[in-house]
Design a protein around this motif. Structure first.
Motif, PDB file in Angstrom:
ATOM      1  N   LEU A  46      39.714 121.581 100.852  1.00 49.31           N
ATOM      2  CA  LEU A  46      39.433 121.714  99.424  1.00 49.31           C
ATOM      3  C   LEU A  46      37.974 122.092  99.205  1.00 49.31           C
ATOM      4  O   LEU A  46      37.094 121.663  99.951  1.00 49.31           O
ATOM      5  CB  LEU A  46      39.744 120.407  98.696  1.00 49.31           C
ATOM      6  CG  LEU A  46      41.210 120.027  98.607  1.00 49.31           C
ATOM      7  CD1 LEU A  46      41.368 118.661  97.954  1.00 49.31           C
ATOM      8  CD2 LEU A  46      41.993 121.069  97.849  1.00 49.31           C
ATOM      9  N   PRO A  47      37.711 122.914  98.184  1.00 45.95           N
ATOM     10  CA  PRO A  47      36.321 123.309  97.930  1.00 45.95           C
ATOM     11  C   PRO A  47      35.530 122.169  97.303  1.00 45.95           C
ATOM     12  O   PRO A  47      36.083 121.248  96.705  1.00 45.95           O
ATOM     13  CB  PRO A  47      36.474 124.471  96.942  1.00 45.95           C
ATOM     14  CG  PRO A  47      37.754 124.203  96.245  1.00 45.95           C
ATOM     15  CD  PRO A  47      38.642 123.548  97.270  1.00 45.95           C
ATOM     16  N   GLY A  48      34.240 122.243  97.453  1.00 43.70           N
ATOM     17  CA  GLY A  48      33.358 121.266  96.821  1.00 43.70           C
ATOM     18  C   GLY A  48      32.748 120.311  97.815  1.00 43.70           C
ATOM     19  O   GLY A  48      33.080 120.287  99.001  1.00 43.70           O
ATOM     20  N   ARG A  49      31.838 119.516  97.291  1.00 43.13           N
ATOM     21  CA  ARG A  49      31.157 118.526  98.116  1.00 43.13           C
ATOM     22  C   ARG A  49      32.138 117.426  98.487  1.00 43.13           C
ATOM     23  O   ARG A  49      32.871 116.924  97.650  1.00 43.13           O
ATOM     24  CB  ARG A  49      29.981 117.947  97.332  1.00 43.13           C
ATOM     25  CG  ARG A  49      29.164 116.983  98.127  1.00 43.13           C
ATOM     26  CD  ARG A  49      27.925 116.595  97.342  1.00 43.13           C
ATOM     27  NE  ARG A  49      27.100 115.725  98.143  1.00 43.13           N
ATOM     28  CZ  ARG A  49      26.199 116.138  99.028  1.00 43.13           C
ATOM     29  NH1 ARG A  49      26.006 117.426  99.194  1.00 43.13           N
ATOM     30  NH2 ARG A  49      25.496 115.289  99.727  1.00 43.13           N
ATOM     31  N   GLY A  50      32.143 117.051  99.715  1.00 40.21           N
ATOM     32  CA  GLY A  50      33.069 116.028 100.188  1.00 40.21           C
ATOM     33  C   GLY A  50      32.350 114.784 100.660  1.00 40.21           C
ATOM     34  O   GLY A  50      31.155 114.798 100.942  1.00 40.21           O
ATOM     35  N   ALA A  51      33.098 113.704 100.730  1.00 36.51           N
ATOM     36  CA  ALA A  51      32.620 112.445 101.295  1.00 36.51           C
ATOM     37  C   ALA A  51      33.702 111.953 102.248  1.00 36.51           C
ATOM     38  O   ALA A  51      34.863 112.348 102.137  1.00 36.51           O
ATOM     39  CB  ALA A  51      32.367 111.421 100.201  1.00 36.51           C
ATOM     40  N   ASN A  52      33.317 111.120 103.192  1.00 37.53           N
ATOM     41  CA  ASN A  52      34.250 110.672 104.218  1.00 37.53           C
ATOM     42  C   ASN A  52      34.413 109.164 104.185  1.00 37.53           C
ATOM     43  O   ASN A  52      33.472 108.429 103.873  1.00 37.53           O
ATOM     44  CB  ASN A  52      33.744 111.107 105.596  1.00 37.53           C
ATOM     45  CG  ASN A  52      33.734 112.612 105.718  1.00 37.53           C
ATOM     46  OD1 ASN A  52      34.767 113.218 105.927  1.00 37.53           O
ATOM     47  ND2 ASN A  52      32.564 113.216 105.556  1.00 37.53           N
ATOM     48  N   LEU A  53      35.631 108.725 104.543  1.00 36.11           N
ATOM     49  CA  LEU A  53      35.974 107.323 104.473  1.00 36.11           C
ATOM     50  C   LEU A  53      36.991 107.018 105.561  1.00 36.11           C
ATOM     51  O   LEU A  53      37.896 107.818 105.803  1.00 36.11           O
ATOM     52  CB  LEU A  53      36.589 107.037 103.094  1.00 36.11           C
ATOM     53  CG  LEU A  53      37.113 105.654 102.799  1.00 36.11           C
ATOM     54  CD1 LEU A  53      35.945 104.731 102.474  1.00 36.11           C
ATOM     55  CD2 LEU A  53      38.056 105.707 101.615  1.00 36.11           C
ATOM     56  N   HIS A  54      36.842 105.854 106.211  1.00 36.88           N
ATOM     57  CA  HIS A  54      37.907 105.421 107.121  1.00 36.88           C
ATOM     58  C   HIS A  54      39.170 105.196 106.297  1.00 36.88           C
ATOM     59  O   HIS A  54      39.081 104.633 105.211  1.00 36.88           O
ATOM     60  CB  HIS A  54      37.524 104.103 107.822  1.00 36.88           C
ATOM     61  CG  HIS A  54      36.534 104.278 108.921  1.00 36.88           C
ATOM     62  ND1 HIS A  54      35.234 103.848 108.808  1.00 36.88           N
ATOM     63  CD2 HIS A  54      36.658 104.826 110.150  1.00 36.88           C
ATOM     64  CE1 HIS A  54      34.593 104.123 109.933  1.00 36.88           C
ATOM     65  NE2 HIS A  54      35.429 104.717 110.761  1.00 36.88           N
ATOM     66  N   PRO A  55      40.329 105.590 106.766  1.00 35.69           N
ATOM     67  CA  PRO A  55      41.563 105.361 105.988  1.00 35.69           C
ATOM     68  C   PRO A  55      42.002 103.899 106.092  1.00 35.69           C
ATOM     69  O   PRO A  55      43.086 103.580 106.562  1.00 35.69           O
ATOM     70  CB  PRO A  55      42.566 106.324 106.625  1.00 35.69           C
ATOM     71  CG  PRO A  55      42.074 106.527 108.003  1.00 35.69           C
ATOM     72  CD  PRO A  55      40.575 106.389 107.953  1.00 35.69           C
ATOM     73  N   ASP A  56      41.139 103.003 105.663  1.00 33.67           N
ATOM     74  CA  ASP A  56      41.338 101.567 105.774  1.00 33.67           C
ATOM     75  C   ASP A  56      41.061 100.931 104.412  1.00 33.67           C
ATOM     76  O   ASP A  56      40.032 101.225 103.790  1.00 33.67           O
ATOM     77  CB  ASP A  56      40.358 101.028 106.825  1.00 33.67           C
ATOM     78  CG  ASP A  56      40.423  99.532 106.982  1.00 33.67           C
ATOM     79  OD1 ASP A  56      41.513  98.963 106.809  1.00 33.67           O
ATOM     80  OD2 ASP A  56      39.377  98.934 107.293  1.00 33.67           O
ATOM     81  N   PRO A  57      41.950 100.076 103.911  1.00 35.08           N
ATOM     82  CA  PRO A  57      41.716  99.456 102.610  1.00 35.08           C
ATOM     83  C   PRO A  57      40.414  98.661 102.522  1.00 35.08           C
ATOM     84  O   PRO A  57      39.807  98.581 101.464  1.00 35.08           O
ATOM     85  CB  PRO A  57      42.926  98.546 102.415  1.00 35.08           C
ATOM     86  CG  PRO A  57      43.987  99.138 103.265  1.00 35.08           C
ATOM     87  CD  PRO A  57      43.271  99.736 104.444  1.00 35.08           C
ATOM     88  N   ALA A  58      39.960  98.085 103.634  1.00 32.28           N
ATOM     89  CA  ALA A  58      38.709  97.322 103.603  1.00 32.28           C
ATOM     90  C   ALA A  58      37.519  98.242 103.348  1.00 32.28           C
ATOM     91  O   ALA A  58      36.629  97.912 102.559  1.00 32.28           O
ATOM     92  CB  ALA A  58      38.521  96.561 104.914  1.00 32.28           C
ATOM     93  N   CYS A  59      37.491  99.402 103.980  1.00 30.05           N
ATOM     94  CA  CYS A  59      36.406 100.366 103.751  1.00 30.05           C
ATOM     95  C   CYS A  59      36.474 100.900 102.324  1.00 30.05           C
ATOM     96  O   CYS A  59      35.449 101.098 101.678  1.00 30.05           O
ATOM     97  CB  CYS A  59      36.468 101.508 104.748  1.00 30.05           C
ATOM     98  SG  CYS A  59      35.848 101.083 106.378  1.00 30.05           S
ATOM     99  N   PHE A  60      37.689 101.139 101.836  1.00 29.20           N
ATOM    100  CA  PHE A  60      37.857 101.624 100.468  1.00 29.20           C
ATOM    101  C   PHE A  60      37.328 100.592  99.470  1.00 29.20           C
ATOM    102  O   PHE A  60      36.573 100.928  98.555  1.00 29.20           O
ATOM    103  CB  PHE A  60      39.328 101.934 100.191  1.00 29.20           C
ATOM    104  CG  PHE A  60      39.589 102.346  98.776  1.00 29.20           C
ATOM    105  CD1 PHE A  60      39.275 103.622  98.353  1.00 29.20           C
ATOM    106  CD2 PHE A  60      40.126 101.456  97.878  1.00 29.20           C
ATOM    107  CE1 PHE A  60      39.492 104.008  97.042  1.00 29.20           C
ATOM    108  CE2 PHE A  60      40.351 101.829  96.562  1.00 29.20           C
ATOM    109  CZ  PHE A  60      40.033 103.109  96.146  1.00 29.20           C
ATOM    110  N   ALA A  61      37.697  99.332  99.663  1.00 31.39           N
ATOM    111  CA  ALA A  61      37.245  98.278  98.756  1.00 31.39           C
ATOM    112  C   ALA A  61      35.726  98.130  98.793  1.00 31.39           C
ATOM    113  O   ALA A  61      35.085  97.933  97.754  1.00 31.39           O
ATOM    114  CB  ALA A  61      37.914  96.957  99.117  1.00 31.39           C
TER     115      ALA A  61
END
Length: 111
Positions: A46-61
């Protein structure tokens, strides 16, 4: 022939570095009113600035608690992270234990 290093990115939740292939990329998609929604980008196209995250609910929270999405994506205002929360929850393997409350259900509610 020399081995090339894998690209590394930093998780906006736990702030740990990991290979880009282990992290979920997300982008902010805006509408004409100026509201932004976080959209998962597993294909990383997808175009645009991106950010990265572990696909883990704890990291999301942790990222929600720290308000890290707006800083990482350089967006001011409120971000709707509902689609991203659904994607992260869907990625979590079920363990047969009782359902836990959804991470995103408590976000934005007054206490």
């Amino acid at each position: 022939m020399a081995r090339r290093a894998l690209p590394e990115r930093t998780c906006v939740g736990c702030r740990k570095r990991a290979p880009a292939s282990e992290l979920l990329r997300m982008v902010a998609v805006g509408d004409e009113v100026g509201h932004y929604r976080l959209r998962p980008d597993p294909a990383r196209r997808l175009p645009g600035r991106g950010a990265n995250l572990h696909p883990d609910p704890a990291c999301f929270a942790q990222a929600v608690r720290r308000r890290a999405f707006g800083r990482a994506l350089r967006i001011t205002g409120v971000l709707d992270h509902g689609p991203l929360a659904e994607h992260v929850d869907a990625q979590t393997p079920t363990t047969g234990q009782p359902d836990r409350p959804r991470v995103a259900s408590k976000v934005g509610r007054p206490t």
